[in-house]
Scaffold this active site. Structure first.
Site, PDB file in Angstrom:
ATOM      1  N   GLN A 158       0.752  -1.246   0.100  1.00  0.00           N
ATOM      2  CA  GLN A 158      -0.166   0.093  -0.177  1.00  0.00           C
ATOM      3  C   GLN A 158       0.874   1.191  -0.017  1.00  0.00           C
ATOM      4  O   GLN A 158       0.429   2.422   0.014  1.00  0.00           O
ATOM      5  CB  GLN A 158      -0.905   0.019   1.164  1.00  0.00           C
ATOM      6  CG  GLN A 158      -1.949  -1.034   1.464  1.00  0.00           C
ATOM      7  CD  GLN A 158      -2.635  -1.184   2.634  1.00  0.00           C
ATOM      8  OE1 GLN A 158      -3.615  -0.476   2.710  1.00  0.00           O
ATOM      9  NE2 GLN A 158      -1.914  -1.900   3.590  1.00  0.00           N
ATOM     10  N   ASP A 199       6.021   4.826  -1.233  1.00  0.00           N
ATOM     11  CA  ASP A 199       7.757   4.989  -1.339  1.00  0.00           C
ATOM     12  C   ASP A 199       8.341   3.854  -2.210  1.00  0.00           C
ATOM     13  O   ASP A 199       7.736   2.985  -2.740  1.00  0.00           O
ATOM     14  CB  ASP A 199       8.197   4.896   0.082  1.00  0.00           C
ATOM     15  CG  ASP A 199       7.996   3.833   0.928  1.00  0.00           C
ATOM     16  OD1 ASP A 199       8.487   2.803   0.350  1.00  0.00           O
ATOM     17  OD2 ASP A 199       7.281   3.789   1.736  1.00  0.00           O
ATOM     18  N   HIS A 208      -1.277   1.918  -4.403  1.00  0.00           N
ATOM     19  CA  HIS A 208      -1.557   3.130  -4.315  1.00  0.00           C
ATOM     20  C   HIS A 208      -0.968   4.324  -4.994  1.00  0.00           C
ATOM     21  O   HIS A 208      -0.796   5.472  -4.872  1.00  0.00           O
ATOM     22  CB  HIS A 208      -1.902   3.639  -2.701  1.00  0.00           C
ATOM     23  CG  HIS A 208      -3.001   2.743  -2.364  1.00  0.00           C
ATOM     24  ND1 HIS A 208      -2.544   2.275  -0.755  1.00  0.00           N
ATOM     25  CD2 HIS A 208      -4.107   2.234  -2.766  1.00  0.00           C
ATOM     26  CE1 HIS A 208      -3.869   1.463  -0.439  1.00  0.00           C
ATOM     27  NE2 HIS A 208      -4.650   1.445  -1.417  1.00  0.00           N
ATOM     28  N   CYS A 254       0.257  11.550 -16.665  1.00  0.00           N
ATOM     29  CA  CYS A 254      -0.574  12.483 -17.536  1.00  0.00           C
ATOM     30  C   CYS A 254      -2.049  11.847 -17.485  1.00  0.00           C
ATOM     31  O   CYS A 254      -2.133  10.923 -18.003  1.00  0.00           O
ATOM     32  CB  CYS A 254      -0.026  12.897 -18.933  1.00  0.00           C
ATOM     33  SG  CYS A 254      -1.113  13.640 -19.916  1.00  0.00           S
ATOM     34  N   CYS A 261       1.931  14.283 -24.857  1.00  0.00           N
ATOM     35  CA  CYS A 261       0.577  14.711 -25.393  1.00  0.00           C
ATOM     36  C   CYS A 261       0.215  16.358 -25.294  1.00  0.00           C
ATOM     37  O   CYS A 261      -0.657  16.735 -25.892  1.00  0.00           O
ATOM     38  CB  CYS A 261      -0.576  14.299 -25.281  1.00  0.00           C
ATOM     39  SG  CYS A 261      -1.106  14.487 -23.479  1.00  0.00           S
ATOM     40  N   THR A 268       8.762  -4.192  12.997  1.00  0.00           N
ATOM     41  CA  THR A 268       8.894  -4.938  11.999  1.00  0.00           C
ATOM     42  C   THR A 268      10.447  -5.268  12.138  1.00  0.00           C
ATOM     43  O   THR A 268      10.609  -6.650  11.800  1.00  0.00           O
ATOM     44  CB  THR A 268       8.551  -4.357  10.838  1.00  0.00           C
ATOM     45  OG1 THR A 268       9.422  -3.168  10.637  1.00  0.00           O
ATOM     46  CG2 THR A 268       7.301  -3.957  10.442  1.00  0.00           C
TER      47      THR A 268
END
Length: 255
Positions: free
Chosen positions: A103, A106, A121, A129, A151, A238
């Site tokens: 999620q 970074d 995400h 663009c 474009c 963690t």
């Protein structure tokens, strides 16, 4: 081929010094998320939105992958090396595929050496663009508004999935979980379960086929995650759970 699916959230990168969305301090406390992360009004707040994500990229460029990022990057070698030895002794062991779904926006997993990360995400170091969907990497630099080189559209957007915006990688995530079986393992790290209801996703996947082993590592209990879904739970930072997680994975895949 057995699979290890690593599903990670903000808690994975918090120990590197990145502020999470729900922290009391940091950038998120200084900006209204509904002004800088809202698909319905981001064009109205164009300058504010880019100012915020410029600061986030600047923050990201100052931190480094932590020990857990590096451990996750080393998992293919840790888990497959003993299996290669067993194969040489004619005890057939298929290689383990390690899949990373995060999620986080970074790039700390990539910097640690993980490839092909599925970012649900978006990615902070990239710009998209909205018109032609051309994506380009700007690293940790400040984005200076300019037209799309592909474009010529003039309103380029951070490559972040905003509130009320479609998240196309969710389809990939659900497909991966739906195909897991008893020979596979899921490792969930650093997520509250408030955005992606991972315990419900796992429970639904297991309504089709039992998943071999499921491990949860969070800093503390989170009401949005059903403990009953998991076979092993570690409530600790963690980086302090690495040795125990490694032992659990080796017991499941190698023993």
């Amino acid at each position: 081929m057995p699979k290890l699916v690593v599903f990670s959230g903000a808690g994975l990168s918090a120990e590197s010094g990145l502020e999470t969305f729900r922290d009391n301090g940091g950038l998120w406390a200084q900006y209204d998320p509904m002004e800088v992360c809202n698909y319905e009004n981001w064009l109205d707040n164009f300058e504010l939105v880019h100012r915020f994500y410029n600061l986030r990229r600047e923050e990201l460029g100052k931190v480094q992958p932590n020990a857990m990022h590096k451990f996750l990057a080393s998992l293919p070698m840790i888990l497959n090396k003993p299996r290669i030895a067993l194969s040489a002794k004619k005890k057939h062991k298929d290689p383990i595929e390690v899949i990373h779904i995060t999620q986080n926006v970074d790039d700390l997993l990539e910097r640690a050496g993980v490839s092909n990360v599925i970012h649900l995400h978006g990615e902070l170091c990239k710009i998209i663009c909205p018109q032609c969907e051309h994506i380009f990497d700007i690293g940790y630099t400040h984005f200076e508004p300019h037209n799309c080189p592909n474009c010529d559209y003039g309103k380029l957007k951070p490559f972040i999935v905003f509130f009320y915006e479609r998240a196309p990688k969710y389809v990939i995530m659900h497909d991966i979980f739906s195909q897991l079986s008893s020979k596979d393992c899921v490792l969930v790290i650093g997520t509250s379960g408030n955005v992606v209801d991972i315990s419900t996703i796992l429970a639904f996947a297991e309504s089709r086929a039992r998943i071999g082993y499921k491990i949860l590592n969070n800093l503390q209990y989170c009401p949005s995650i059903a403990e009953s879904v998991f076979d092993k739970i570690f409530y600790k930072p963690t980086t302090q759970a690495i040795a125990e997680i490694e032992q659990e994975l080796e017991q499941f895949f190698i023993s």
